[in-house]
Design an enzyme around this catalytic site. Structure first.
Site, PDB file in Angstrom:
ATOM      1  N   ASP A  79     -10.960   4.727  13.863  1.00 42.44           N
ATOM      2  CA  ASP A  79     -10.963   4.243  13.102  1.00 42.44           C
ATOM      3  C   ASP A  79     -11.823   2.667  12.838  1.00 42.44           C
ATOM      4  OD1 ASP A  79     -10.949   4.818  10.266  1.00 42.44           O
ATOM      5  OD2 ASP A  79      -8.832   3.777   9.678  1.00 42.44           O
TER       6      ASP A  79
ATOM      7  N   GLY B  84       1.025  -0.982   0.229  1.00 37.43           N
ATOM      8  CA  GLY B  84      -0.190   0.190   0.487  1.00 37.43           C
ATOM      9  C   GLY B  84       0.590   1.281  -0.158  1.00 37.43           C
ATOM     10  N   GLY B  85      -0.342   2.376   0.037  1.00 39.53           N
ATOM     11  CA  GLY B  85       0.643   3.762   0.219  1.00 39.53           C
ATOM     12  C   GLY B  85       1.665   3.999   1.174  1.00 39.53           C
TER      13      GLY B  85
ATOM     14  N   LYS C  29       4.165  -6.040   8.838  1.00 40.37           N
ATOM     15  CA  LYS C  29       4.081  -4.908   8.662  1.00 40.37           C
ATOM     16  C   LYS C  29       4.936  -4.146   8.223  1.00 40.37           C
ATOM     17  CE  LYS C  29       0.634  -2.076   9.847  1.00 40.37           C
ATOM     18  NZ  LYS C  29      -0.138  -1.503  10.555  1.00 40.37           N
TER      19      LYS C  29
ATOM     20  N   ALA D 192       2.952   1.305   3.839  1.00 39.57           N
ATOM     21  CA  ALA D 192       3.809  -0.365   4.460  1.00 39.57           C
ATOM     22  C   ALA D 192       3.311  -1.306   3.411  1.00 39.57           C
ATOM     23  CB  ALA D 192       3.381  -0.500   5.680  1.00 39.57           C
TER      24      ALA D 192
END
Length: 404
Positions: A130, A16-17, A36, A19
């Site tokens: 979140d 992803g952006g 990660k 990790a």
């Protein structure tokens, strides 16, 4: 990614952006884990590294079956990496791509488990901030787990830490106070979880808009459609649970994750809740017939912007389930009482019935998100294969969605 002394990389799960997620073997214990690791260029950004460390510390302090466990954390040759338990399954976001709407008992069984995880985190002074489908993992055994504490707010001791001094979280699932940029407490997580439950039951996201500011305005001001307007199969009792969780005034929501959980237990009962929980693995069966809500099955109603009245959504639900007005009942009795009265009242009764019908259409319509996708995770989720094999896919504990 090169191997380290104790971890041998098996494959890349997702990128992803912010990790990369790897499947790896922990050599010392001979077990498969998930790693990660931040992208190298982000390790020079103190904001990203601080958030990464914060996520690791927050998650590492938690030990609960409904939370993805952190096994290890460290900086290896300048690279920030977090080692987590290996989870076989799918994100709730992927599950919802196949099951819209979800049966009420199954949806409540998932939320019931997430409430347990939140109870544990909140008791430790940690607010997730979140909660969304992409941060909920459903295992093949039917266990729901919370992941990604990258935006967590720590309130332990006498200090308060936040991941950044700005609005954080995925816009579609923010609480009104979070969208305002105000301080949040555990009830913010419950609002987000209520939004997830609404989406599971209706197949629709209640605050969707074409742009970021539209989403924020909807969260703060929009009177959302009652659940049963979109899915009549949902019971009034379940609808009231959802609408209470989504009260715009935090004082009118559930006071705690425990109270939310107990409301689910009281509504389903122990036996039905147990059966629903045992059926959750069926949601991961890709060979089973999926259930997707047809757009034709929902008749949108005109949007109503009535300000931030916190219980307006519940009031609408109650109006719909209430009986006819007293004056209408009286008019009907008068109509039956005598033929002379009948001829006199008939035109007025028809007008009254029209007025009652008009009340039922004063609910808000909900539009689908167009090109704007505020739910997109920075780190894509890997797909779990239909049949188990010797190297099953790993569910990705996603990275913070607020990063770019």
């Amino acid at each position: 990614m090169p191997d380290s002394k104790n971890y041998r990389i098996l494959d890349t799960v997702a990128r992803g952006g912010t990790a990369v997620l790897y499947r790896a073997l922990q050599v010392s214990l001979d077990r498969v884990v998930a790693i990660k690791r931040l992208h190298p260029h982000l390790t020079q950004d103190t904001n990203f590294t601080r958030r990464f460390v914060l996520e690791a510390k927050a998650a590492a302090s938690l030990d609960h079956q409904n939370i993805v466990r952190v096994i290890d954390f460290g900086v290896d040759e300048g690279n920030y990496q977090m080692v987590m338990e290996f989870v076989e399954g799918e994100s709730l976001k992927d599950v919802l791509d196949r099951w819209r709407p979800m049966q009420s008992d199954l949806a409540l069984a998932i939320v019931h488990q997430i409430c347990r995880g939140l109870e544990h985190a909140h008791a430790k002074g940690i607010i997730h901030r979140d909660i969304k489908p992409g941060n909920i993992v459903l295992t093949r055994a039917g266990v729901a787990k919370i992941t990604d504490f990258g935006l967590a707010k720590l309130t332990q001791g006498n200090s308060t830490q936040t991941a950044a001094d700005s609005i954080l979280g995925t816009p579609l699932y923010m609480s009104p106070e979070q969208a305002f940029g105000e301080s949040v407490d555990q009830r913010s997580d419950l609002f987000s979880l209520g939004t997830v439950l609404y989406e599971m039951l209706t197949g629709k996201q209640p605050f969707a808009s074409e742009n970021y500011m539209g989403v924020i305005q909807n969260i703060i001001h929009r009177e959302i459609p009652a659940v049963r307007d979109l899915n009549p199969e949902v019971s009034p009792a379940v609808e009231l649970i959802v609408m209470r969780a989504l009260a715009k005034n935090r004082d009118e929501r559930f006071a705690s994750a425990r109270e939310f959980r107990e409301a689910i237990e009281a509504t389903l009962g122990a036996d039905q809740l147990m059966r629903a929980t045992a059926s959750l693995p069926e949601l991961l069966d890709r060979d089973a017939a999926t259930r997707v809500l047809s757009k034709a099955a929902v008749t949108p109603r005109p949007a109503s912007h009535t300000g931030s009245s916190s219980w307006s959504t519940v009031s609408n639900a109650r109006k719909r389930h209430a009986g006819p007005p007293v004056w209408l009942v009286a008019a009907v009795i008068a109509l039956v009482a005598g033929s002379a009265g009948t001829w006199y009242l008939w035109p007025r009764l028809r007008a009254a019935r029209s007025a009652v019908s008009s009340v039922t259409v004063q609910q808000s319509a909900m539009s689908d998100v167009g090109g704007f996708d505020p739910t997109a995770d920075s780190l894509p989720v890997a797909t779990t294969p239909a049949k188990a094999d010797t190297t099953p896919a790993v569910q990705n504990p996603t990275t913070p969605a607020a990063t770019t």
